[in-house]
Design an enzyme around this catalytic site. Sequence first.
Site, PDB file in Angstrom:
ATOM      1  N   GLU A  33      13.412 -47.110  20.278  1.00 30.01           N
ATOM      2  CA  GLU A  33      12.491 -48.008  20.968  1.00 30.01           C
ATOM      3  C   GLU A  33      13.184 -49.286  21.417  1.00 30.01           C
ATOM      4  O   GLU A  33      12.956 -49.772  22.524  1.00 30.01           O
ATOM      5  CB  GLU A  33      11.292 -48.330  20.066  1.00 30.01           C
ATOM      6  CG  GLU A  33      10.388 -47.144  19.776  1.00 30.01           C
ATOM      7  CD  GLU A  33       9.718 -46.583  21.024  1.00 30.01           C
ATOM      8  OE1 GLU A  33       9.695 -47.275  22.065  1.00 30.01           O
ATOM      9  OE2 GLU A  33       9.218 -45.446  20.959  1.00 30.01           O
ATOM     10  N   TYR A 113       5.488 -54.627  20.633  1.00 28.69           N
ATOM     11  CA  TYR A 113       5.561 -53.257  21.135  1.00 28.69           C
ATOM     12  C   TYR A 113       6.334 -52.362  20.160  1.00 28.69           C
ATOM     13  O   TYR A 113       5.868 -51.275  19.802  1.00 28.69           O
ATOM     14  CB  TYR A 113       6.220 -53.192  22.517  1.00 28.69           C
ATOM     15  CG  TYR A 113       6.592 -51.771  22.851  1.00 28.69           C
ATOM     16  CD1 TYR A 113       5.622 -50.868  23.280  1.00 28.69           C
ATOM     17  CD2 TYR A 113       7.890 -51.297  22.655  1.00 28.69           C
ATOM     18  CE1 TYR A 113       5.937 -49.540  23.523  1.00 28.69           C
ATOM     19  CE2 TYR A 113       8.210 -49.972  22.896  1.00 28.69           C
ATOM     20  CZ  TYR A 113       7.236 -49.094  23.323  1.00 28.69           C
ATOM     21  OH  TYR A 113       7.545 -47.780  23.543  1.00 28.69           O
ATOM     22  N   ASP A 131       3.210 -50.352  26.751  1.00 26.27           N
ATOM     23  CA  ASP A 131       4.375 -50.783  27.513  1.00 26.27           C
ATOM     24  C   ASP A 131       3.993 -50.825  28.989  1.00 26.27           C
ATOM     25  O   ASP A 131       2.814 -50.648  29.350  1.00 26.27           O
ATOM     26  CB  ASP A 131       5.573 -49.866  27.257  1.00 26.27           C
ATOM     27  CG  ASP A 131       5.416 -48.482  27.881  1.00 26.27           C
ATOM     28  OD1 ASP A 131       4.292 -48.127  28.311  1.00 26.27           O
ATOM     29  OD2 ASP A 131       6.418 -47.751  27.956  1.00 26.27           O
TER      30      ASP A 131
END
Length: 286
Positions: A33, A113, A131
């Site tokens: 990520e 996030y 996102d």
Amino acid sequence: MDTQALLVWFQAAERPLPWRKEGTSAWGVLLSEVMSQQTPVARVAPVWEEWMSRWPTPASFARASRAEVLRAWGKLGYPRRALRLWECAQVLGDEPVPDDVDKLLALPGIGDYTARAVACFHYGHNVPVVDTNVRRVYARAVSGTFLAPGASKKELGEVATLLPELQGPRFSAALMELGALVCTAKNPDCAHCPLRPTCAWFQDGCPPPNEQELARAKKKVQKFQGTDRQVRGLILDVLRAAAHPVPQADIDVVWPDAAQRSRALASLLDDGLAEQDPSGLFRLPL
């Protein structure tokens, strides 16, 4: 939004990304990520696989030097992310990557996030993960508008209302995948979109952005050629390739503008991405 249609589409369209393989650790998901932020997954995948082979746990990564980390980061861009991951590993040590969003947020370099992505995609918690791709799908399919620049906290609540009680994490991954592959920023492939029958933007005739939306979008475009970012990257290339500290002359040849070159070097020193030793030579941080 037609949840079932989206899940059926995802079953057939899901990309075989290496971090989606069964058995990938929470650390592996966290790495993927962070690496994938503002970087295409095609560039991330080989670097991620190398890192997981070399540093499969936070503890093993924490034992690496910062210079090793920056060399392994290579050309992924935004190298401060690499050092923040290293700082995160220093804090985790032998402890497992937490499954709680707030505990994840307490780690260095882990933003909202990433914390939600790890909690959702690895631990299966049904929390909204938002996102740019998800924001774009929501804007078109639900609101019938173009994506406004700048994320807001209210979007978490809006996306949360879409999450099904069952398969919530898979639904979140499907939303993200749809934005990456079909509901793209330019030339969306509406003909193959599973949400087309209920998409507010499609039902409205796919109206083009208005002048205000176009102006905002143009402001968001980031140039790279000729910027301080480019010069920083060129200087880092020199330091990564050098087995020993280098003199100023080795840096001076990478860019003709002395003022910009000096500014870029100073910012690398300030960010901890480069160091100057007592003899005046430059190197990656130890």
